[in-house]
Motif scaffolding. Sequence first.
Motif, mmCIF file in Angstrom:
data_model
loop_
_atom_site.group_PDB
_atom_site.id
_atom_site.type_symbol
_atom_site.label_atom_id
_atom_site.label_comp_id
_atom_site.label_asym_id
_atom_site.label_seq_id
_atom_site.Cartn_x
_atom_site.Cartn_y
_atom_site.Cartn_z
ATOM 1 N N SER A 99 -29.566 -32.448 -11.130
ATOM 2 C CA SER A 99 -29.425 -31.565 -9.968
ATOM 3 C C SER A 99 -29.015 -30.147 -10.325
ATOM 4 O O SER A 99 -28.280 -29.496 -9.579
ATOM 5 C CB SER A 99 -28.425 -32.165 -8.964
ATOM 6 O OG SER A 99 -28.833 -33.469 -8.601
ATOM 7 N N ASN A 100 -29.471 -29.648 -11.465
ATOM 8 C CA ASN A 100 -29.257 -28.253 -11.829
ATOM 9 C C ASN A 100 -30.448 -27.437 -11.338
ATOM 10 O O ASN A 100 -31.574 -27.917 -11.337
ATOM 11 C CB ASN A 100 -29.102 -28.112 -13.342
ATOM 12 C CG ASN A 100 -27.797 -28.698 -13.819
ATOM 13 O OD1 ASN A 100 -26.741 -28.148 -13.553
ATOM 14 N ND2 ASN A 100 -27.866 -29.830 -14.501
ATOM 15 N N GLU A 101 -30.192 -26.224 -10.912
ATOM 16 C CA GLU A 101 -31.248 -25.352 -10.410
ATOM 17 C C GLU A 101 -31.330 -24.110 -11.298
ATOM 18 O O GLU A 101 -30.345 -23.396 -11.465
ATOM 19 C CB GLU A 101 -30.938 -24.944 -8.970
ATOM 20 C CG GLU A 101 -32.040 -24.135 -8.351
ATOM 21 C CD GLU A 101 -31.778 -23.866 -6.873
ATOM 22 O OE1 GLU A 101 -32.217 -22.808 -6.414
ATOM 23 O OE2 GLU A 101 -31.141 -24.706 -6.207
ATOM 24 N N ILE A 102 -32.504 -23.883 -11.862
ATOM 25 C CA ILE A 102 -32.734 -22.741 -12.754
ATOM 26 C C ILE A 102 -33.882 -21.943 -12.149
ATOM 27 O O ILE A 102 -35.030 -22.395 -12.157
ATOM 28 C CB ILE A 102 -33.056 -23.237 -14.174
ATOM 29 C CG1 ILE A 102 -31.861 -24.046 -14.709
ATOM 30 C CG2 ILE A 102 -33.378 -22.069 -15.087
ATOM 31 C CD1 ILE A 102 -32.140 -24.792 -15.981
ATOM 32 N N THR A 103 -33.552 -20.772 -11.580
ATOM 33 C CA THR A 103 -34.568 -20.000 -10.850
ATOM 34 C C THR A 103 -34.483 -18.512 -11.152
ATOM 35 O O THR A 103 -33.411 -17.981 -11.429
ATOM 36 C CB THR A 103 -34.391 -20.173 -9.326
ATOM 37 O OG1 THR A 103 -33.114 -19.682 -8.946
ATOM 38 C CG2 THR A 103 -34.517 -21.623 -8.908
ATOM 39 N N HIS A 104 -35.612 -17.855 -11.081
ATOM 40 C CA HIS A 104 -35.705 -16.389 -11.147
ATOM 41 C C HIS A 104 -35.055 -15.806 -12.398
ATOM 42 O O HIS A 104 -34.359 -14.791 -12.336
ATOM 43 C CB HIS A 104 -35.104 -15.744 -9.891
ATOM 44 C CG HIS A 104 -35.666 -16.287 -8.623
ATOM 45 N ND1 HIS A 104 -36.969 -16.081 -8.240
ATOM 46 C CD2 HIS A 104 -35.109 -17.070 -7.671
ATOM 47 C CE1 HIS A 104 -37.185 -16.688 -7.092
ATOM 48 N NE2 HIS A 104 -36.084 -17.307 -6.726
ATOM 49 N N ASN A 105 -35.286 -16.445 -13.544
ATOM 50 C CA ASN A 105 -34.766 -15.966 -14.818
ATOM 51 C C ASN A 105 -35.900 -15.392 -15.651
ATOM 52 O O ASN A 105 -37.061 -15.702 -15.428
ATOM 53 C CB ASN A 105 -34.089 -17.111 -15.574
ATOM 54 C CG ASN A 105 -32.904 -17.654 -14.809
ATOM 55 O OD1 ASN A 105 -31.900 -16.979 -14.656
ATOM 56 N ND2 ASN A 105 -33.022 -18.876 -14.308
ATOM 57 N N THR A 106 -35.555 -14.574 -16.622
ATOM 58 C CA THR A 106 -36.530 -13.996 -17.543
ATOM 59 C C THR A 106 -36.220 -14.485 -18.949
ATOM 60 O O THR A 106 -35.071 -14.420 -19.397
ATOM 61 C CB THR A 106 -36.460 -12.453 -17.499
ATOM 62 O OG1 THR A 106 -36.727 -12.025 -16.162
ATOM 63 C CG2 THR A 106 -37.460 -11.831 -18.459
ATOM 64 N N PHE A 107 -37.256 -14.975 -19.652
ATOM 65 C CA PHE A 107 -37.111 -15.459 -21.022
ATOM 66 C C PHE A 107 -38.033 -14.627 -21.913
ATOM 67 O O PHE A 107 -39.244 -14.593 -21.696
ATOM 68 C CB PHE A 107 -37.474 -16.946 -21.106
ATOM 69 C CG PHE A 107 -36.576 -17.815 -20.269
ATOM 70 C CD1 PHE A 107 -35.405 -18.329 -20.804
ATOM 71 C CD2 PHE A 107 -36.893 -18.095 -18.948
ATOM 72 C CE1 PHE A 107 -34.568 -19.122 -20.032
ATOM 73 C CE2 PHE A 107 -36.067 -18.891 -18.170
ATOM 74 C CZ PHE A 107 -34.896 -19.401 -18.719
ATOM 75 N N VAL A 108 -37.468 -13.965 -22.917
ATOM 76 C CA VAL A 108 -38.225 -13.083 -23.804
ATOM 77 C C VAL A 108 -37.997 -13.512 -25.251
ATOM 78 O O VAL A 108 -36.847 -13.679 -25.684
ATOM 79 C CB VAL A 108 -37.776 -11.609 -23.612
ATOM 80 C CG1 VAL A 108 -38.501 -10.693 -24.592
ATOM 81 C CG2 VAL A 108 -38.008 -11.166 -22.178
ATOM 82 N N ASN A 109 -39.080 -13.700 -25.997
ATOM 83 C CA ASN A 109 -38.994 -14.069 -27.410
ATOM 84 C C ASN A 109 -38.089 -15.273 -27.648
ATOM 85 O O ASN A 109 -37.253 -15.267 -28.551
ATOM 86 C CB ASN A 109 -38.527 -12.872 -28.261
ATOM 87 C CG ASN A 109 -39.539 -11.754 -28.275
ATOM 88 O OD1 ASN A 109 -40.748 -11.993 -28.300
ATOM 89 N ND2 ASN A 109 -39.052 -10.522 -28.232
ATOM 90 N N GLU A 110 -38.264 -16.317 -26.861
ATOM 91 C CA GLU A 110 -37.514 -17.565 -27.023
ATOM 92 C C GLU A 110 -38.433 -18.612 -27.639
ATOM 93 O O GLU A 110 -39.619 -18.669 -27.314
ATOM 94 C CB GLU A 110 -37.023 -18.092 -25.661
ATOM 95 C CG GLU A 110 -36.010 -17.251 -24.963
ATOM 96 C CD GLU A 110 -34.615 -17.352 -25.576
ATOM 97 O OE1 GLU A 110 -34.425 -18.071 -26.583
ATOM 98 O OE2 GLU A 110 -33.715 -16.690 -25.038
ATOM 99 N N ASN A 111 -37.889 -19.478 -28.506
ATOM 100 C CA ASN A 111 -38.667 -20.626 -28.982
ATOM 101 C C ASN A 111 -39.013 -21.527 -27.807
ATOM 102 O O ASN A 111 -40.129 -22.011 -27.693
ATOM 103 C CB ASN A 111 -37.879 -21.422 -30.035
ATOM 104 C CG ASN A 111 -37.771 -20.661 -31.332
ATOM 105 O OD1 ASN A 111 -38.715 -20.006 -31.752
ATOM 106 N ND2 ASN A 111 -36.624 -20.747 -31.957
#
Length: 168
Positions: free
Chosen positions: A137-149
């Motif tokens: 029940s974790n919510e992960i929204t509207h994030n930016t990921f740059v140069n991640e594996n």
Amino acid sequence: ADAPRNIRLVNIRVIDGHGIGFFLDSFENNFVFSNVQVIRGAIGMYLGKGSRSNLIENSRFVGNGLYTYDDEKRMLVTRRSLHKNPREGIAIDASRNNTVTNSYFERNGIAGITLYKNCYEKHTDPKQIPRIQHSNSNEITHNTFVNENTGVWLASRQDKIQDRSYFG
């Protein structure tokens, strides 16, 4: 009942920390992290077993998980076994009902965010306690990921069990 709760941490920056930028230990809940930055730490943020209902918003996690603290040199150094043990921007270990939103992740070791229930892989260590709660029940929204594996890695510890005979 004794765990801290309802705490706000706002406009805080941790750069070249000697370990984990922010560590929520067992059963802490209803924390708000707003506009925090963790740059070049061993792990950016760790949400520990039994913690829940925490909010991480408008924050930055850059270059975490690539370093470890050298006690002799008293400074951060590049992980010797980077190919085996890189860490993440945010670790969610047996922690539930958290929200990570409007945040920025760049060049963290293994992933921007990992979610898992520690597999009790060090069960012979008397300090280790089995994780009962899952990272549900974790919510992960509207994030930016740059140069991640990997941006978000679900069940990232499933292959970490070292002694499978312990689990039957």
